[in-house]
Scaffold this motif. Sequence first.
Motif, short mmCIF file in Angstrom:
data_model
loop_
_atom_site.label_atom_id
_atom_site.label_comp_id
_atom_site.label_asym_id
_atom_site.label_seq_id
_atom_site.Cartn_x
_atom_site.Cartn_y
_atom_site.Cartn_z
N VAL A 196 0.80 -1.22 -0.06
CA VAL A 196 -0.03 -0.03 0.02
C VAL A 196 0.85 1.30 -0.03
O VAL A 196 1.94 1.40 0.59
N PHE A 197 0.49 2.23 -0.95
CA PHE A 197 1.19 3.33 -0.94
C PHE A 197 0.27 4.57 -0.65
O PHE A 197 -0.84 4.74 -1.10
N TRP A 198 0.85 5.81 0.12
CA TRP A 198 -0.20 6.92 0.25
C TRP A 198 0.77 8.13 -0.59
O TRP A 198 2.18 8.07 -0.50
N TYR A 199 0.05 8.82 -1.60
CA TYR A 199 0.62 9.92 -2.20
C TYR A 199 -0.22 11.15 -1.93
O TYR A 199 -1.25 10.92 -1.85
N GLN A 200 0.48 12.28 -1.97
CA GLN A 200 -0.29 13.47 -2.05
C GLN A 200 0.03 14.15 -3.18
O GLN A 200 1.01 14.50 -3.93
N GLN A 201 -1.30 14.39 -4.03
CA GLN A 201 -1.40 15.11 -5.40
C GLN A 201 -1.77 16.71 -5.11
O GLN A 201 -3.04 16.81 -4.72
N ASN A 202 -0.92 17.56 -5.56
CA ASN A 202 -1.22 19.04 -5.26
C ASN A 202 -1.89 19.51 -6.50
O ASN A 202 -2.30 18.91 -7.69
N LYS A 203 -2.32 20.91 -6.26
CA LYS A 203 -3.16 21.47 -7.36
C LYS A 203 -2.22 21.55 -8.75
O LYS A 203 -3.08 21.90 -9.75
N ASN A 204 -1.05 21.40 -8.57
CA ASN A 204 -0.13 21.54 -9.79
C ASN A 204 0.06 19.89 -10.48
O ASN A 204 1.01 19.88 -11.24
N ASN A 205 -0.67 19.10 -9.81
CA ASN A 205 -0.64 17.73 -10.36
C ASN A 205 0.64 17.04 -9.94
O ASN A 205 1.00 15.85 -10.54
N TYR A 217 -5.36 13.18 -1.57
CA TYR A 217 -4.27 12.17 -0.76
C TYR A 217 -4.89 10.83 -1.40
O TYR A 217 -6.20 10.48 -1.43
N LEU A 218 -4.04 10.30 -2.26
CA LEU A 218 -4.08 9.10 -2.77
C LEU A 218 -3.75 7.87 -2.35
O LEU A 218 -2.60 7.74 -1.78
N CYS A 219 -4.47 6.82 -2.06
CA CYS A 219 -3.94 5.49 -1.51
C CYS A 219 -4.06 4.79 -3.01
O CYS A 219 -4.83 4.61 -3.71
#
Lengths: 116, 114
Positions: free
Chosen positions: B32-41, B90-92
């Motif tokens: 499992v991974f967690w990523y943060q995607q901001n408004k600039n992709n 926040y993407l899992c």
Amino acid sequence: AQKVTQTQTSISVMEKTTVTMDCVYETQDSSYFLFWYKQTASGEIVFLIRQDSYKKENATVGHYSLNFQKPKSSIGLIITATQIEDSAVYFCAMREGYSNTDKVVFGTGTRLQVSP
Amino acid sequence: NSKVIQTPRYLVKGQGQKAKMRCIPEKGHPVVFWYQQNKNNEFKFLINFQNQEVLQQIDMTEKRFSAECPSNSPCSLEIQSSEAGDSALYLCASSPTGGHSDYTFGSGTRLLVI
């Protein structure tokens, strides 16, 4: 350090045409995997296609294909016969090495708009 | 429909508040991974797990962020004291074993810190 660069921020095409999206990557590893993902307007991210660095043949899945130019560290995504529903943001990504536990590094995406 | 289930879809918090989001990985996916995607992709890697063990995490995660993937329970990511800069998607994602394995993403939790 690994890096993925997508210089095209936005592309507009007419339906049923072919579009190519560019991606270049940087890595010190001899083995790596390259991926393309699609993020729709709803935010859903879907895996499209993968290229393994040790394979010379370009990967193809449905109407998606890749243009892998290893000496140029380039992995372009080609979409043939585009459809309205192909409108989305397309992300190029790379994982170094063979371990699935290594993180994937993403580019900043190319927004594709397909018009009727 | 995604096979990775993330809840809630939206989260609004005041600065300094805790923000907690959950993820149920695709059945059979041990990583499992967690990523943060901001408004600039831009995607920022936060932390990853294999089964219940943390594999890698960034410094930011070590300080204000905490995460776990307990056995037989959803994985979770919690921000102890939210800041305006934490506003993001926040993407899992989960994946099977093998470096060639692609991610299956959840729909994400969109956090707004006001």
